[in-house]
Design a protein around this motif. Structure first.
Motif, PDB file in Angstrom:
ATOM      1  N   ALA A 162    -110.420  29.943 -13.963  1.00  0.00           N
ATOM      2  CA  ALA A 162    -110.960  29.442 -15.229  1.00  0.00           C
ATOM      3  C   ALA A 162    -112.141  28.504 -15.008  1.00  0.00           C
ATOM      4  O   ALA A 162    -113.140  28.583 -15.735  1.00  0.00           O
ATOM      5  CB  ALA A 162    -109.869  28.741 -16.035  1.00  0.00           C
ATOM      6  N   GLU A 163    -112.041  27.624 -14.016  1.00  0.00           N
ATOM      7  CA  GLU A 163    -113.140  26.691 -13.754  1.00  0.00           C
ATOM      8  C   GLU A 163    -114.395  27.438 -13.320  1.00  0.00           C
ATOM      9  O   GLU A 163    -115.502  27.080 -13.702  1.00  0.00           O
ATOM     10  CB  GLU A 163    -112.751  25.647 -12.700  1.00  0.00           C
ATOM     11  CG  GLU A 163    -111.860  24.539 -13.231  1.00  0.00           C
ATOM     12  CD  GLU A 163    -110.382  24.883 -13.175  1.00  0.00           C
ATOM     13  OE1 GLU A 163    -110.029  25.946 -12.622  1.00  0.00           O
ATOM     14  OE2 GLU A 163    -109.579  24.091 -13.690  1.00  0.00           O
ATOM     15  N   ASN A 194    -114.451  16.563 -14.728  1.00  0.00           N
ATOM     16  CA  ASN A 194    -113.157  15.905 -14.941  1.00  0.00           C
ATOM     17  C   ASN A 194    -111.980  16.814 -14.603  1.00  0.00           C
ATOM     18  O   ASN A 194    -110.926  16.333 -14.205  1.00  0.00           O
ATOM     19  CB  ASN A 194    -113.041  15.427 -16.385  1.00  0.00           C
ATOM     20  CG  ASN A 194    -114.029  14.336 -16.705  1.00  0.00           C
ATOM     21  OD1 ASN A 194    -114.366  13.523 -15.850  1.00  0.00           O
ATOM     22  ND2 ASN A 194    -114.521  14.323 -17.928  1.00  0.00           N
ATOM     23  N   ASP A 195    -112.145  18.129 -14.769  1.00  0.00           N
ATOM     24  CA  ASP A 195    -111.037  19.062 -14.574  1.00  0.00           C
ATOM     25  C   ASP A 195    -110.855  19.520 -13.128  1.00  0.00           C
ATOM     26  O   ASP A 195    -109.754  19.883 -12.728  1.00  0.00           O
ATOM     27  CB  ASP A 195    -111.225  20.311 -15.451  1.00  0.00           C
ATOM     28  CG  ASP A 195    -111.062  20.003 -16.931  1.00  0.00           C
ATOM     29  OD1 ASP A 195    -110.590  18.899 -17.276  1.00  0.00           O
ATOM     30  OD2 ASP A 195    -111.429  20.865 -17.753  1.00  0.00           O
ATOM     31  N   TYR A 196    -111.938  19.552 -12.362  1.00  0.00           N
ATOM     32  CA  TYR A 196    -111.836  20.032 -10.987  1.00  0.00           C
ATOM     33  C   TYR A 196    -110.903  19.149 -10.174  1.00  0.00           C
ATOM     34  O   TYR A 196    -110.909  17.923 -10.304  1.00  0.00           O
ATOM     35  CB  TYR A 196    -113.207  20.055 -10.308  1.00  0.00           C
ATOM     36  CG  TYR A 196    -114.046  21.278 -10.565  1.00  0.00           C
ATOM     37  CD1 TYR A 196    -113.517  22.554 -10.478  1.00  0.00           C
ATOM     38  CD2 TYR A 196    -115.395  21.149 -10.864  1.00  0.00           C
ATOM     39  CE1 TYR A 196    -114.299  23.667 -10.699  1.00  0.00           C
ATOM     40  CE2 TYR A 196    -116.192  22.260 -11.080  1.00  0.00           C
ATOM     41  CZ  TYR A 196    -115.632  23.524 -10.991  1.00  0.00           C
ATOM     42  OH  TYR A 196    -116.406  24.632 -11.202  1.00  0.00           O
ATOM     43  N   ALA A 197    -110.143  19.769  -9.302  1.00  0.00           N
ATOM     44  CA  ALA A 197    -109.226  19.026  -8.433  1.00  0.00           C
ATOM     45  C   ALA A 197    -109.952  18.471  -7.217  1.00  0.00           C
ATOM     46  O   ALA A 197    -109.702  17.341  -6.800  1.00  0.00           O
ATOM     47  CB  ALA A 197    -108.074  19.927  -7.989  1.00  0.00           C
ATOM     48  N   SER A 198    -110.847  19.255  -6.632  1.00  0.00           N
ATOM     49  CA  SER A 198    -111.489  18.810  -5.389  1.00  0.00           C
ATOM     50  C   SER A 198    -112.702  17.935  -5.661  1.00  0.00           C
ATOM     51  O   SER A 198    -113.449  18.136  -6.622  1.00  0.00           O
ATOM     52  CB  SER A 198    -111.889  20.009  -4.526  1.00  0.00           C
ATOM     53  OG  SER A 198    -113.173  20.459  -4.836  1.00  0.00           O
ATOM     54  N   SER A 199    -112.901  16.980  -4.783  1.00  0.00           N
ATOM     55  CA  SER A 199    -114.042  16.074  -4.889  1.00  0.00           C
ATOM     56  C   SER A 199    -115.355  16.839  -4.729  1.00  0.00           C
ATOM     57  O   SER A 199    -116.336  16.542  -5.418  1.00  0.00           O
ATOM     58  CB  SER A 199    -113.921  14.988  -3.825  1.00  0.00           C
ATOM     59  OG  SER A 199    -115.026  14.131  -3.866  1.00  0.00           O
ATOM     60  N   ASP A 200    -115.392  17.830  -3.834  1.00  0.00           N
ATOM     61  CA  ASP A 200    -116.609  18.619  -3.639  1.00  0.00           C
ATOM     62  C   ASP A 200    -116.984  19.386  -4.903  1.00  0.00           C
ATOM     63  O   ASP A 200    -118.156  19.463  -5.266  1.00  0.00           O
ATOM     64  CB  ASP A 200    -116.448  19.588  -2.466  1.00  0.00           C
ATOM     65  CG  ASP A 200    -116.524  18.896  -1.116  1.00  0.00           C
ATOM     66  OD1 ASP A 200    -117.025  17.753  -1.045  1.00  0.00           O
ATOM     67  OD2 ASP A 200    -116.072  19.512  -0.131  1.00  0.00           O
ATOM     68  N   ALA A 201    -115.995  19.940  -5.581  1.00  0.00           N
ATOM     69  CA  ALA A 201    -116.272  20.681  -6.817  1.00  0.00           C
ATOM     70  C   ALA A 201    -116.756  19.728  -7.910  1.00  0.00           C
ATOM     71  O   ALA A 201    -117.684  20.056  -8.657  1.00  0.00           O
ATOM     72  CB  ALA A 201    -115.027  21.434  -7.277  1.00  0.00           C
ATOM     73  N   ARG A 202    -116.153  18.542  -7.985  1.00  0.00           N
ATOM     74  CA  ARG A 202    -116.606  17.556  -8.976  1.00  0.00           C
ATOM     75  C   ARG A 202    -118.050  17.137  -8.676  1.00  0.00           C
ATOM     76  O   ARG A 202    -118.872  17.012  -9.585  1.00  0.00           O
ATOM     77  CB  ARG A 202    -115.674  16.348  -8.993  1.00  0.00           C
ATOM     78  CG  ARG A 202    -114.308  16.661  -9.601  1.00  0.00           C
ATOM     79  CD  ARG A 202    -113.497  15.408  -9.888  1.00  0.00           C
ATOM     80  NE  ARG A 202    -113.276  14.566  -8.727  1.00  0.00           N
ATOM     81  CZ  ARG A 202    -112.252  14.673  -7.885  1.00  0.00           C
ATOM     82  NH1 ARG A 202    -111.339  15.602  -8.075  1.00  0.00           N
ATOM     83  NH2 ARG A 202    -112.125  13.843  -6.858  1.00  0.00           N
ATOM     84  N   ALA A 203    -118.347  16.946  -7.386  1.00  0.00           N
ATOM     85  CA  ALA A 203    -119.713  16.577  -6.991  1.00  0.00           C
ATOM     86  C   ALA A 203    -120.696  17.681  -7.352  1.00  0.00           C
ATOM     87  O   ALA A 203    -121.811  17.411  -7.801  1.00  0.00           O
ATOM     88  CB  ALA A 203    -119.766  16.281  -5.493  1.00  0.00           C
ATOM     89  N   SER A 204    -120.288  18.927  -7.171  1.00  0.00           N
ATOM     90  CA  SER A 204    -121.150  20.054  -7.505  1.00  0.00           C
ATOM     91  C   SER A 204    -121.452  20.078  -9.001  1.00  0.00           C
ATOM     92  O   SER A 204    -122.597  20.308  -9.414  1.00  0.00           O
ATOM     93  CB  SER A 204    -120.493  21.363  -7.076  1.00  0.00           C
ATOM     94  OG  SER A 204    -121.292  22.455  -7.417  1.00  0.00           O
ATOM     95  N   ALA A 205    -120.434  19.836  -9.821  1.00  0.00           N
ATOM     96  CA  ALA A 205    -120.638  19.814 -11.271  1.00  0.00           C
ATOM     97  C   ALA A 205    -121.592  18.681 -11.649  1.00  0.00           C
ATOM     98  O   ALA A 205    -122.507  18.874 -12.462  1.00  0.00           O
ATOM     99  CB  ALA A 205    -119.303  19.651 -11.994  1.00  0.00           C
ATOM    100  N   HIS A 206    -121.410  17.520 -11.038  1.00  0.00           N
ATOM    101  CA  HIS A 206    -122.275  16.391 -11.379  1.00  0.00           C
ATOM    102  C   HIS A 206    -123.705  16.628 -10.893  1.00  0.00           C
ATOM    103  O   HIS A 206    -124.664  16.306 -11.594  1.00  0.00           O
ATOM    104  CB  HIS A 206    -121.726  15.083 -10.814  1.00  0.00           C
ATOM    105  CG  HIS A 206    -122.269  13.891 -11.521  1.00  0.00           C
ATOM    106  ND1 HIS A 206    -123.470  13.331 -11.184  1.00  0.00           N
ATOM    107  CD2 HIS A 206    -121.797  13.180 -12.572  1.00  0.00           C
ATOM    108  CE1 HIS A 206    -123.709  12.303 -11.988  1.00  0.00           C
ATOM    109  NE2 HIS A 206    -122.713  12.197 -12.838  1.00  0.00           N
ATOM    110  N   ALA A 207    -123.858  17.208  -9.703  1.00  0.00           N
ATOM    111  CA  ALA A 207    -125.201  17.526  -9.200  1.00  0.00           C
ATOM    112  C   ALA A 207    -125.879  18.557 -10.105  1.00  0.00           C
ATOM    113  O   ALA A 207    -127.097  18.516 -10.301  1.00  0.00           O
ATOM    114  CB  ALA A 207    -125.128  18.033  -7.764  1.00  0.00           C
ATOM    115  N   SER A 208    -125.093  19.456 -10.681  1.00  0.00           N
ATOM    116  CA  SER A 208    -125.664  20.450 -11.598  1.00  0.00           C
ATOM    117  C   SER A 208    -126.161  19.799 -12.880  1.00  0.00           C
ATOM    118  O   SER A 208    -127.142  20.252 -13.476  1.00  0.00           O
ATOM    119  CB  SER A 208    -124.641  21.543 -11.914  1.00  0.00           C
ATOM    120  OG  SER A 208    -124.361  22.296 -10.757  1.00  0.00           O
ATOM    121  N   ILE A 209    -125.487  18.736 -13.300  1.00  0.00           N
ATOM    122  CA  ILE A 209    -125.983  17.986 -14.457  1.00  0.00           C
ATOM    123  C   ILE A 209    -127.347  17.397 -14.117  1.00  0.00           C
ATOM    124  O   ILE A 209    -128.297  17.487 -14.907  1.00  0.00           O
ATOM    125  CB  ILE A 209    -124.978  16.885 -14.871  1.00  0.00           C
ATOM    126  CG1 ILE A 209    -123.704  17.523 -15.443  1.00  0.00           C
ATOM    127  CG2 ILE A 209    -125.609  15.914 -15.875  1.00  0.00           C
ATOM    128  CD1 ILE A 209    -122.561  16.552 -15.657  1.00  0.00           C
TER     129      ILE A 209
END
Length: 167
Positions: A8-9, A37-52
């Motif tokens: 889903a993510e 906020n929904d991603y479990a892994s720190s790397d995935a959260r970082a990727s989402a924030h970098a995409s912003i």
């Protein structure tokens, strides 16, 4: 019911990238923020924030992009996105006439990530394709993605390899 499908993510991330391509940046950033906020892994959260941050960058809003990349670095200092974010900050520092910051980011990138793709010569030289003779075994390929950012393409390659696909 009530459970998210396993990918889903990933689907939501691709939706946010599609929104960016449709110039619906605010919607894309909202979706990326939810994903962060929904991603479990720190790397995935970082990727989402970098995409912003990337969304601001590609809109030409370099000040907000710079702030957002700095925020990514502060929130996720040791993620797999760090070399990419450092390279963007180095580039934007130069564009925004901040030579001292540019040198700091460049020095950190070279010191901490000397083998990263951002440090190596990019883009890699194209390798010419060879034509397959009729006598050779026939094989088929399927293109499963098309990306404007190398890190997104590499992310999909990694997922396919993890799933035991030849990618």
């Amino acid at each position: 019911r009530g459970r998210k499908p396993p990918n889903a993510e990933d689907v939501r991330y691709l939706q946010s990238l599609s929104l960016l391509k449709l110039n619906r940046s605010e919607e894309a950033r909202a979706k990326l923020g939810e994903l962060e906020n929904d991603y479990a892994s720190s790397d995935a959260r970082a990727s989402a924030h970098a995409s912003i941050a990337d969304s601001y960058y590609y809109e030409g809003n370099f000040d907000l992009a710079y702030e957002s990349y700095e925020e990514t670095l502060a929130r996720y200092p040791a993620s797999d996105q760090t070399p990419y974010v450092l390279s963007r900050l180095e580039e934007l520092s130069s564009k925004l006439n901040r030579p001292k910051e540019a040198e700091i980011y460049k020095a950190r990138l070279l010191k901490d990530y000397p083998q990263s793709q951002e440090v190596k010569n990019f883009p890699p030289r194209a390798v010419p394709l060879r034509q397959i003779a009729l006598e050779e075994n026939v094989f088929y390929t399927v293109q499963v993605g098309s990306f404007s950012k190398q890190r997104n393409a590499q992310g999909l390659v990694n997922k396919l390899l993890h799933g035991r696909y030849d990618a």
